[in-house]
Structures are given as C-alpha cells and as structure tokens.
Design a protein around this motif. Structure first.
Motif, PDB file in Angstrom:
ATOM      1  N   SER A   6       5.105   5.826   4.556  1.00 33.47           N
ATOM      2  CA  SER A   6       3.989   5.017   4.068  1.00 33.47           C
ATOM      3  C   SER A   6       3.830   5.085   2.552  1.00 33.47           C
ATOM      4  N   THR A  32       1.954   0.697  -5.572  1.00 27.21           N
ATOM      5  CA  THR A  32       1.079   1.115  -6.661  1.00 27.21           C
ATOM      6  C   THR A  32       1.559   2.448  -7.216  1.00 27.21           C
ATOM      7  N   ARG A  71      -4.303  10.034  -1.236  1.00 26.63           N
ATOM      8  CA  ARG A  71      -5.215   9.614  -0.153  1.00 26.63           C
ATOM      9  C   ARG A  71      -6.084   8.440  -0.596  1.00 26.63           C
ATOM     10  N   ASP A  74      -3.929   5.219  -0.777  1.00 21.57           N
ATOM     11  CA  ASP A  74      -3.562   4.831   0.587  1.00 21.57           C
ATOM     12  C   ASP A  74      -4.765   4.239   1.332  1.00 21.57           C
ATOM     13  N   ALA A  75      -5.936   4.807   1.137  1.00 21.72           N
ATOM     14  CA  ALA A  75      -7.149   4.340   1.827  1.00 21.72           C
ATOM     15  C   ALA A  75      -7.530   2.920   1.433  1.00 21.72           C
ATOM     16  N   THR A  76      -7.067   2.469   0.274  1.00 17.20           N
ATOM     17  CA  THR A  76      -7.363   1.097  -0.167  1.00 17.20           C
ATOM     18  C   THR A  76      -6.369   0.091   0.409  1.00 17.20           C
ATOM     19  N   GLY A  77      -5.408   0.578   1.212  1.00 19.88           N
ATOM     20  CA  GLY A  77      -4.413  -0.305   1.808  1.00 19.88           C
ATOM     21  C   GLY A  77      -3.185  -0.527   0.934  1.00 19.88           C
ATOM     22  N   GLN A  78      -3.136   0.144  -0.206  1.00 23.20           N
ATOM     23  CA  GLN A  78      -1.969   0.037  -1.089  1.00 23.20           C
ATOM     24  C   GLN A  78      -0.919   1.069  -0.687  1.00 23.20           C
ATOM     25  N   ARG A  79       0.313   0.846  -1.136  1.00 19.88           N
ATOM     26  CA  ARG A  79       1.405   1.789  -0.877  1.00 19.88           C
ATOM     27  C   ARG A  79       1.653   2.596  -2.150  1.00 19.88           C
ATOM     28  N   LYS A 174       6.686  -2.130   4.589  1.00 26.38           N
ATOM     29  CA  LYS A 174       6.345  -3.514   4.956  1.00 26.38           C
ATOM     30  C   LYS A 174       5.985  -4.238   3.660  1.00 26.38           C
ATOM     31  N   ALA A 176       4.495  -7.202   1.358  1.00 29.86           N
ATOM     32  CA  ALA A 176       3.354  -8.109   1.447  1.00 29.86           C
ATOM     33  C   ALA A 176       3.864  -9.519   1.663  1.00 29.86           C
TER      34      ALA A 176
END
Length: 177
Positions: A6, A32, A71, A74-79, A174, A176
């Motif tokens: 991830s 990111t 963390r 990652d929590a914002t949906g970025q890689r 994955k 975008a």
C-alpha cells in the motif's frame, strides 16, 4: 502474490538517490512523497552536521514521526512514498508496524560511490565523513519480504523509478483512474 503493498519506503545509505528516485516514482505512480529528512529534529541535524553519527536513541523520535506521517497520508486515501535510510531491521519493522503492507525499495551502492555523491551535495547537513558509520549500521534488507533491491550505482534515477514502479504494480499498486 504476497500481501499487497500500500506504500513504499525508498531506503539506503546517504547518497544512494532516495529523494530523486522517490520524486520520479511519485510522478509515475501518482503517489505522495514524504521526505524523511524533513522530520529530523534540530538536535539530530546539529549532530550530523558536526560529523557525529546518530544512534538508536537519536532515531527513535524521528521514526515515531515518520510512522505518524505514513499513517496520516494513508488515512487520506493517498499512497505514501517515504524516503528514509531505514538502515536496521528494527527500524524497518517499526515502520511496518505503522502501516501493514509497507514495501521497501533498497537502493544499493558502494561505499566509494556514496562518499563521492555525498561530498558533491551542496547545502545538505550530512557530511561524507559519516558514510562509514552508515555502512557500519546497515543491515541489508535483501531477502526480506516485500523488498526490492536495485543497483543505484549503475542505473539512472529514471530507470530506478521505473523498476520500482513496475514492481509496485505487480504487488498491488492501483493507479488512479
């Protein structure tokens, strides 16, 4: 396929090209970047600038900050793609505990190439006199799960980023849409 990756850490000794490869990889993957050096407290930078190697205690708070940033991103949906020397297995395990599915891209190079590159970096706090301590601390991650080793002595930044990107795609990245 093993566990999906991830996020990545671009790791290795000073001068291996972590920041440059991370930037190129982020452009390829839409990830990111997190520049690990920017999370060092002033005391660490002062110590390294004076030619004094960091020890485990010096790195503890820095690693905690990196874990929190991994963390958060990652929590914002970025890689996230983090640049971090991650020289010891215990440091890598600490980072993995923050974000399961964390992969590592190890940029390998010789002591001589590292010293030459670091001696030519303007405006960086890490002097080339600390290269020997970096190699003395390094516990090679070759053979660890979710780790890709690349020869940073003979490949360009673009080649290294492309290899890391291809490997990440094969391990769960994955793109975008």
């Amino acid at each position: 396929m093993s566990q999906p990756i991830s996020a990545l850490v671009i790791m290795g000794v000073a001068g291996c090209g972590k920041s440059s490869v991370s930037e190129a990889l982020c452009q390829l993957s839409g990830a990111t970047g997190i520049e690990g050096d920017s999370f060092h407290p002033a005391a660490n930078i002062e110590k390294m600038s004076a030619g004094i190697p960091l020890n485990d205690d010096d790195r503890a708070g820095w690693l905690d900050s990196l874990c929190a940033e991994l963390r958060r991103v990652d929590a914002t949906g970025q890689r996230p793609v983090l640049t971090c020397s991650a020289l010891k297995l215990s440091y890598r395990e600490r980072l993995r505990s923050a974000l399961p599915g964390l992969g590592f891209v190890f940029l390998e190079l010789t002591r001589e190439v590292a010293a030459d590159r670091v001696s030519h970096r303007p405006d960086h706090f890490m002097p080339s006199t600390l290269i020997d301590s970096q190699f003395a601390t390094l516990e090679s991650p070759v053979g660890e799960a979710l780790t890709l080793a690349l020869d940073a002595s003979t490949h360009s930044v673009e080649q290294l980023a492309a290899q890391a990107h291809h490997w990440w795609l094969g391990h769960g990245l994955k793109l975008a849409s």
